[in-house]
Design an enzyme around this catalytic site. Structure first.
Site, short mmCIF file in Angstrom:
data_model
loop_
_atom_site.label_atom_id
_atom_site.label_comp_id
_atom_site.label_asym_id
_atom_site.label_seq_id
_atom_site.Cartn_x
_atom_site.Cartn_y
_atom_site.Cartn_z
N GLN A 99 -33.22 -1.01 18.40
CA GLN A 99 -34.66 -0.37 18.74
C GLN A 99 -34.74 0.86 17.81
O GLN A 99 -33.89 1.38 17.32
CB GLN A 99 -34.80 -0.17 20.25
N HIS A 101 -37.64 4.68 17.63
CA HIS A 101 -38.74 5.42 18.50
C HIS A 101 -39.60 6.08 17.19
O HIS A 101 -39.04 6.28 16.07
CB HIS A 101 -38.05 6.39 19.28
N GLU A 120 -33.87 11.78 20.37
CA GLU A 120 -33.10 11.79 21.74
C GLU A 120 -31.59 12.21 21.35
O GLU A 120 -31.21 11.94 20.00
CB GLU A 120 -32.95 10.34 22.46
N HIS A 178 -31.18 2.12 16.16
CA HIS A 178 -29.84 2.18 17.15
C HIS A 178 -29.76 1.40 18.25
O HIS A 178 -31.02 0.48 18.74
CB HIS A 178 -30.06 3.50 17.81
N ARG A 198 -38.94 -2.59 19.82
CA ARG A 198 -37.78 -3.51 19.84
C ARG A 198 -37.70 -4.44 18.37
O ARG A 198 -38.62 -4.92 18.44
CB ARG A 198 -37.62 -4.25 20.93
#
Length: 317
Positions: A99, A101, A120, A178, A198
């Protein structure tokens, strides 16, 4: 004026929320009620929906308290009144979907005004022999080749795999492809966002909630790589910085005793990774067990941790 109307200056003990995931395991079930045989993939340890367990704010959500008292809870380094971080524990018994972001600007453009991106970081707590993860794209891949591969479903030909061990830390900027592999237990700190695109799901059925998002993924994925970094052993009684970015700082703590201070600048979100900890701040004393989390409001100031413990601390930079 009731006690709950007073500005929060004492530690906030949080209730953890467990989430079932198709790729989850059984190591996080100790944190909640019996869930039968359902695999638990995520424990949401610190997020705006957490209920506070200790008085005088018991039963209120962390997000509501931050909205009412942003200066006292979040601190001078916050840019709004929304609790800005989401901290999870992840138990990976199988591969998570591959996926990506978006960043803040892309999230607002693709999902609507007010939506945040997601940068993250991961800190590996346990890793079975041979455990690995995907973090980024192989060197030499052009943006055009990457976009074409995503759209035709061939992104795995370009994904960069890394072996990982307990103690490794990975900073994952928005836009980085990642996935986490089986045999990992880890701590994740991120922006308060659940926007995920995804790219590939290991040929699992595209059931509700697990659809692919190829067009959006192609629009936001970069050719960056995110190599895991090891850290020197923790120094007893010290705060050790593991990684940092414009959204958060992640630090490692260890006993037998540690003095710290929020200085009004940022909350300190502390999760016990091993052992037991006693936290003293002002007139409040809390006993914390393994995998429990507490938010120390920015207005709390000086506090002391003691015990045979290892912990992680996330805060605003």
């Amino acid at each position: 004026m009731s006690a709950s109307d007073l500005a929060p200056t004492l530690p906030l003990l949080l209730e953890t929320r467990l989430t079932e995931r198709v790729w989850g395991g059984s190591r996080l079930k100790q944190l909640g009620a019996e869930n039968g045989t359902a695999p638990i993939g995520e424990a949401w340890a610190v997020y705006e929906g957490n209920q506070i367990q200790n008085a005088p704010f018991a039963g209120q959500s962390l997000g509501d308290l931050a909205a009412r008292f942003p200066a006292e809870v979040l601190g001078a380094h916050a840019t709004g009144s929304r609790f800005p971080l989401l901290i999870k524990l992840l138990d990976c018994a199988d591969w998570l979907s591959v996926q990506v972001h978006p960043n803040d600007e892309q999230a607002a453009q693709l999902e609507g005004a007010g939506e945040l991106g997601k940068t993250e970081a991961w800190h590996i707590l346990e890793a079975e022999a041979g455990a690995e993860l995907i973090a980024g794209i192989r060197e030499g891949t052009s943006p055009d080749d990457l976009k074409a591969a995503i759209l035709r479903g061939d992104v795995m030909d370009y994904a960069e795999r890394w072996p990982v061990e307990a103690g490794d830390t990975v900073m994952m900027p928005a836009g980085t492809l990642h996935a986490l592999g089986p045999g990992l237990l880890l701590y994740e700190v991120q922006q308060t966002s659940d926007t995920t695109y995804r790219v590939y799901d290991w040929d699992r059925p595209a059931s509700a909630g697990r659809a692919l998002h190829l067009e959006k993924s192609a629009a936001v994925t970069t050719t960056n790589r995110a190599q895991p970094q090891s850290s020197p052993p923790a120094t007893p009684g010290q705060r050790q910085k593991l990684t940092a970015c414009p959204y958060f700082v992640l630090e490692r703590l260890s006993g037998p005793e540690l003095q710290s201070d929020t200085r009004g600048q940022s909350f300190h979100a502390v999760t016990v990774m091993a052992g037991e900890m006693t936290l003293v701040a002002g007139a409040e004393q809390l006993a914390l067990k393994e995998l429990e989390s507490v938010v120390i409001p920015a207005a709390a100031g000086a506090y002391r941790l003691s015990g045979d413990f290892k912990a992680l601390l996330s805060r605003l930079p």
